[in-house]
Structure formats: structure tokens, C-alpha cells
Design a protein around this motif. Structure first.
Motif, PDB file in Angstrom:
ATOM      1  N   ARG A   1      -1.247   2.121   5.328  1.00 35.22           N
ATOM      2  CA  ARG A   1      -0.463   0.898   5.531  1.00 35.22           C
ATOM      3  C   ARG A   1      -0.144   0.672   7.003  1.00 35.22           C
ATOM      4  O   ARG A   1      -0.310  -0.431   7.530  1.00 35.22           O
TER       5      ARG A   1
ATOM      6  N   ALA B   1       5.683  -0.056  -0.247  1.00 39.36           N
ATOM      7  CA  ALA B   1       4.932   1.120  -0.671  1.00 39.36           C
ATOM      8  C   ALA B   1       4.822   1.232  -2.187  1.00 39.36           C
ATOM      9  O   ALA B   1       4.127   2.112  -2.697  1.00 39.36           O
ATOM     10  N   THR B   2       5.507   0.370  -2.938  1.00 42.26           N
ATOM     11  CA  THR B   2       5.426   0.376  -4.399  1.00 42.26           C
ATOM     12  C   THR B   2       5.247  -1.043  -4.916  1.00 42.26           C
ATOM     13  O   THR B   2       5.502  -2.015  -4.195  1.00 42.26           O
TER      14      THR B   2
ATOM     15  N   LEU C   1      -1.006   1.698  -7.062  1.00 43.77           N
ATOM     16  CA  LEU C   1       0.396   1.839  -6.677  1.00 43.77           C
ATOM     17  C   LEU C   1       1.108   2.802  -7.627  1.00 43.77           C
ATOM     18  O   LEU C   1       0.715   2.941  -8.795  1.00 43.77           O
ATOM     19  N   PRO C   2       2.185   3.471  -7.180  1.00 44.52           N
ATOM     20  CA  PRO C   2       2.792   4.550  -7.969  1.00 44.52           C
ATOM     21  C   PRO C   2       3.635   4.108  -9.154  1.00 44.52           C
ATOM     22  O   PRO C   2       3.918   4.913 -10.028  1.00 44.52           O
TER      23      PRO C   2
ATOM     24  N   GLU D   1       0.860  -1.190   0.000  1.00 47.63           N
ATOM     25  CA  GLU D   1       0.000   0.000   0.000  1.00 47.63           C
ATOM     26  C   GLU D   1       0.891   1.234   0.000  1.00 47.63           C
ATOM     27  O   GLU D   1       1.798   1.351   0.825  1.00 47.63           O
ATOM     28  N   ASP D   2       0.635   2.165  -0.945  1.00 45.22           N
ATOM     29  CA  ASP D   2       1.528   3.314  -1.072  1.00 45.22           C
ATOM     30  C   ASP D   2       1.249   4.437  -0.073  1.00 45.22           C
ATOM     31  O   ASP D   2       2.120   5.255   0.197  1.00 45.22           O
ATOM     32  N   HIS D   3       0.058   4.488   0.501  1.00 47.86           N
ATOM     33  CA  HIS D   3      -0.247   5.517   1.494  1.00 47.86           C
ATOM     34  C   HIS D   3       0.248   5.062   2.862  1.00 47.86           C
ATOM     35  O   HIS D   3      -0.256   4.087   3.422  1.00 47.86           O
ATOM     36  N   ASP D   4       1.220   5.783   3.380  1.00 43.10           N
ATOM     37  CA  ASP D   4       1.879   5.360   4.619  1.00 43.10           C
ATOM     38  C   ASP D   4       0.901   5.226   5.778  1.00 43.10           C
ATOM     39  O   ASP D   4       0.957   4.247   6.537  1.00 43.10           O
TER      40      ASP D   4
END
Length: 236
Positions: free
Chosen positions: A16, A36-37, A59-60, A10-13
Motif C-alpha cells: 500500500r 488496510a481492511t 482483504l482480512p 490494500e492490507d499489506h502495508d
């Protein structure tokens, strides 16, 4: 009870960390990795081979659908334990949902699910069944209803289509009245425990009915059985 090994991608800290903290409160779950990616997530998944991977679509770098497809292909090439994928995202549009299942996702839930429902989703998914949020279930089944009979994309055939060799078989319903009741609740995204409570039967009896439904419909999982039943007109 066996501990379920989970990886969070999950990219949102904040999301996550929040999920990790909540899951770690349960003795049933062990968070063995996070990323995160998509590319980081793929490496973590290869390294840890968890029971369940919780993957965000947005995801980014590479999105969750591509990550799921790539990792599932990796698992097939390597053999051994098969990690189940639970897509957890804000997306409930049909393209995102069907794309995730086509890529090999086992379960799908929206992010605003309660922690109790998420724990249920993880448990069901780890057991080899598909857990679908009721909102998502409606999207899947509406998409199945709208598919043209002869023009189904091959990439989504296992989710959306009734293969030609099954068409005649499915023209008459092979399920008992009780099995149809169970199947209708599966379509609604109900868990085995919820089905048992609704029908006043034991969870063990529900599991027996589910196995029978899958066998009779030649289906690999609950999602496939539900879609085939809907396309056959047994459930409206």
C-alpha cells in the motif's frame, strides 16, 4: 488535465505504501484515502467518493468482491458521482476474476503490473472504460467461451451472457472491418493509445470507433462488448 482522486484499499502495508508513494509522483493522481481492511475501506470510500478505488481482493475481513458489491449498491442508493473500481490483486483464476466483475468492478489488473501500466489503468478506468490486464482478459474470454447458452448465472449476465433479445441481432456481424480490428485489440487488453499506435490512427479516431462498437453491440462497456463478440464467434 483533471486530477484523478484515488483511494487505496490494500492490507499489506508495504504494498500500500509503495503504491501510494509511486502514484503521488504523478500530477495526474491524488491519493485521497487509504485503508488496510474492507470495512475501513468502505467507510473511507463513502466519505471521499473518489474517482477510482483500487481494491485488493484478499482483504482480512470482507474480501474485495464483497466490498465492491456493497459500495456499488451504496452508490446506486445515493446517486451522484459514480466511483470506478479497479481490482488490483495476485489472483488471476476465473472465479476471482468473474466474481469481481459480477460485483461491479470496472477494471482488473495483477499486482506485478508496472507503474506506467497502472497509471494507464487508472486513467482508462476514470474515463468510464474497462481496463483489463492481458492475462486477465484471456481468463475472462475463456470463461465466456465455456459458458452454456441457457444456464448463465443471473448475477453475471451483464458480463457473460448474450441476452435473448440480442441473439438474433448478433448472428450477423454489424461491425466494419476496422471496428473488428479495434475490438480484437480491446479483447487483448490494449489501451486506446496502444490501439492507435498499432493501427496507425489517432486516439480520437479510436475513441470514435469504440463508441460505435458499444452502440452497435448495445454494450455498456468494453468488457461487455468483447465478451458478446467472442460468444458470437467474430473473434477467436
Amino acid at each position: 488535465m483533471k486530477t484523478i482522486r484515488v483511494v487505496l484499499i490494500e492490507d499489506h502495508d508495504l504494498t500500500r505504501v509503495g503504491l501510494k508513494t509511486a502514484l503521488q509522483q504523478s500530477e495526474q493522481v491524488e491519493v485521497v484515502g487509504e485503508a488496510a481492511t474492507g470495512r475501513q475501506g468502505l467507510e473511507v470510500l463513502k466519505l471521499t467518493r473518489p474517482d477510482v478505488a483500487i481494491i485488493d481482493i484478499g482483504l482480512p475481513d470482507i474480501d474485495g468482491i464483497e466490498l465492491t458489491q456493497t459500495f456499488k449498491e451504496y452508490l446506486r442508493s445515493k446517486g451522484g458521482p459514480n466511483t470506478k473500481v479497479l481490482i488490483l490483486t495476485m489472483h488471476d483464476n476465473k472465479d476471482a476474476v468473474m466474481g469481481a466483475f459480477s460485483a461491479g468492478a470496472d477494471s482488473y489488473s495483477v499486482k506485478d503490473v508496472s507503474i506506467d501500466r497502472l497509471m494507464e489503468a487508472i486513467q482508462v478506468t476514470s474515463e468510464g472504460n474497462s481496463w483489463i490486464d492481458p492475462v486477465i482478459a484471456r481468463t475472462v474470454l475463456q470463461q465466456a467461451q465455456n459458458l452454456p447458452g441457457e444456464n448463465t448465472n443471473a448475477a453475471t449476465v451483464t458480463i457473460n451472457a448474450v441476452e435473448p433479445e440480442y441473439k438474433e441481432f448478433l448472428s450477423t456481424c454489424p461491425l466494419t472491418e476496422r471496428e473488428l480490428e479495434v475490438l480484437e485489440l480491446i479483447v487483448g487488453g490494449r489501451s486506446n493509445a496502444e490501439i492507435a499506435e498499432k493501427l496507425y490512427i489517432t486516439v480520437g479516431t479510436v475513441k470514435t470507433h469504440v463508441r460505435s462498437i458499444l452502440n452497435k453491440l448495445c454494450a455498456d462497456d468494453r468488457t461487455q462488448a468483447a465478451v458478446r463478440a467472442l460468444r458470437s464467434g467474430w473473434i477467436e
